[in-house]
Write an enzyme that holds these catalytic residues in place. Structure first.
Site, mmCIF file in Angstrom:
data_model
loop_
_atom_site.group_PDB
_atom_site.id
_atom_site.type_symbol
_atom_site.label_atom_id
_atom_site.label_comp_id
_atom_site.label_asym_id
_atom_site.label_seq_id
_atom_site.Cartn_x
_atom_site.Cartn_y
_atom_site.Cartn_z
ATOM 1 N N HIS A 14 0.850 -1.194 0.000
ATOM 2 C CA HIS A 14 0.000 0.000 0.000
ATOM 3 C C HIS A 14 0.880 1.236 0.000
ATOM 4 O O HIS A 14 2.107 1.141 0.071
ATOM 5 C CB HIS A 14 -0.955 0.009 1.202
ATOM 6 C CG HIS A 14 -0.310 0.309 2.511
ATOM 7 N ND1 HIS A 14 -0.915 1.055 3.489
ATOM 8 C CD2 HIS A 14 0.892 -0.037 3.024
ATOM 9 C CE1 HIS A 14 -0.121 1.152 4.544
ATOM 10 N NE2 HIS A 14 0.987 0.498 4.284
ATOM 11 N N CYS A 33 6.219 6.215 3.760
ATOM 12 C CA CYS A 33 4.970 5.493 3.473
ATOM 13 C C CYS A 33 4.199 6.113 2.303
ATOM 14 O O CYS A 33 3.264 5.512 1.797
ATOM 15 C CB CYS A 33 4.087 5.436 4.714
ATOM 16 S SG CYS A 33 4.806 4.447 6.039
ATOM 17 N N HIS A 39 4.903 0.212 -0.796
ATOM 18 C CA HIS A 39 5.720 -0.562 0.139
ATOM 19 C C HIS A 39 4.823 -1.643 0.713
ATOM 20 O O HIS A 39 3.598 -1.565 0.621
ATOM 21 C CB HIS A 39 6.322 0.318 1.241
ATOM 22 C CG HIS A 39 5.314 0.883 2.191
ATOM 23 N ND1 HIS A 39 4.516 1.969 1.885
ATOM 24 C CD2 HIS A 39 4.954 0.496 3.433
ATOM 25 C CE1 HIS A 39 3.723 2.230 2.909
ATOM 26 N NE2 HIS A 39 3.958 1.348 3.868
ATOM 27 N N HIS A 41 3.888 -4.945 3.714
ATOM 28 C CA HIS A 41 3.930 -5.407 5.106
ATOM 29 C C HIS A 41 3.555 -6.886 5.157
ATOM 30 O O HIS A 41 2.792 -7.377 4.323
ATOM 31 C CB HIS A 41 2.938 -4.633 5.978
ATOM 32 C CG HIS A 41 3.245 -3.184 6.106
ATOM 33 N ND1 HIS A 41 4.264 -2.698 6.893
ATOM 34 C CD2 HIS A 41 2.674 -2.103 5.516
ATOM 35 C CE1 HIS A 41 4.304 -1.384 6.798
ATOM 36 N NE2 HIS A 41 3.341 -0.993 5.961
ATOM 37 N N ASP A 79 -4.611 -10.825 0.618
ATOM 38 C CA ASP A 79 -3.286 -11.432 0.556
ATOM 39 C C ASP A 79 -2.633 -11.242 -0.807
ATOM 40 O O ASP A 79 -3.219 -11.543 -1.847
ATOM 41 C CB ASP A 79 -3.364 -12.922 0.896
ATOM 42 C CG ASP A 79 -1.997 -13.533 1.132
ATOM 43 O OD1 ASP A 79 -1.098 -12.825 1.634
ATOM 44 O OD2 ASP A 79 -1.815 -14.725 0.808
ATOM 45 N N HIS A 80 -1.401 -10.725 -0.772
ATOM 46 C CA HIS A 80 -0.599 -10.444 -1.968
ATOM 47 C C HIS A 80 -1.315 -9.488 -2.928
ATOM 48 O O HIS A 80 -1.263 -9.647 -4.138
ATOM 49 C CB HIS A 80 -0.169 -11.740 -2.664
ATOM 50 C CG HIS A 80 0.909 -12.446 -1.913
ATOM 51 N ND1 HIS A 80 0.641 -13.249 -0.836
ATOM 52 C CD2 HIS A 80 2.250 -12.430 -2.071
ATOM 53 C CE1 HIS A 80 1.778 -13.719 -0.365
ATOM 54 N NE2 HIS A 80 2.779 -13.244 -1.090
ATOM 55 N N GLU A 125 0.828 -4.321 11.810
ATOM 56 C CA GLU A 125 1.474 -3.887 10.577
ATOM 57 C C GLU A 125 2.945 -4.295 10.599
ATOM 58 O O GLU A 125 3.510 -4.707 9.590
ATOM 59 C CB GLU A 125 1.338 -2.374 10.431
ATOM 60 C CG GLU A 125 1.929 -1.829 9.153
ATOM 61 C CD GLU A 125 1.762 -0.336 9.033
ATOM 62 O OE1 GLU A 125 0.772 0.087 8.402
ATOM 63 O OE2 GLU A 125 2.600 0.415 9.574
#
Length: 136
Positions: A14, A33, A39, A41, A79-80, A125
């Site tokens: 995100h 960010c 980037h 997490h 996810d991903h 996070e």
């Protein structure tokens, strides 16, 4: 009252960026960010439900079923993925961990049986940064 927590994991990218602000203000407020190239997490998700155990099974709720609900309504969508671009329930809002926790609650709550209540969404996070959301 019994509390039951299921721990899950997902990876997502995100960026924090307010389109109403200049690039400079976004960088000032969000720092790295706000990186235009995103980037990622490795999120840890803790879903806690509460209620009274069933007298026939001793279970508050079948944890395999809880895991399936989380997978279907949350993990399959996150996810991903790129939270800003790929996730329908994050469209039109800043993709902060706080907003993501609220959105996860909204995705899960309608699918739980009336015999249990969603108590908390805890979303890590990073190992040192997490939010907790208790509804409302």
């Amino acid at each position: 009252m019994v509390y039951l927590t299921r721990v899950e994991h997902f990876n997502a990218a995100h960026k924090l960026y307010n389109p109403a602000w200049s690039k400079e203000k976004n960088e000032q407020v969000f720092g790295k960010c706000a990186n235009e190239h995103w980037h990622g997490h490795n999120y840890e998700l803790l879903v806690t439900i509460k209620g009274k155990p069933d007298p026939d099974t001793g279970f508050l709720y079948d944890v395999k079923q809880l895991s399936k609900l989380i997978q279907q309504h949350v993990l399959d969508k996150l996810d991903h993925k790129n939270l800003n671009m790929d996730v329908d329930f994050m469209q039109g809002q800043l993709c902060s961990t706080e907003n993501l926790a609220i959105a996860i609650w909204q995705q899960l709550q309608p699918h739980l049986p009336q015999t249990v209540k969603l108590h908390c969404i805890k979303l890590y996070e990073t190992p040192r940064i997490f939010v907790e959301y208790f509804g409302g």
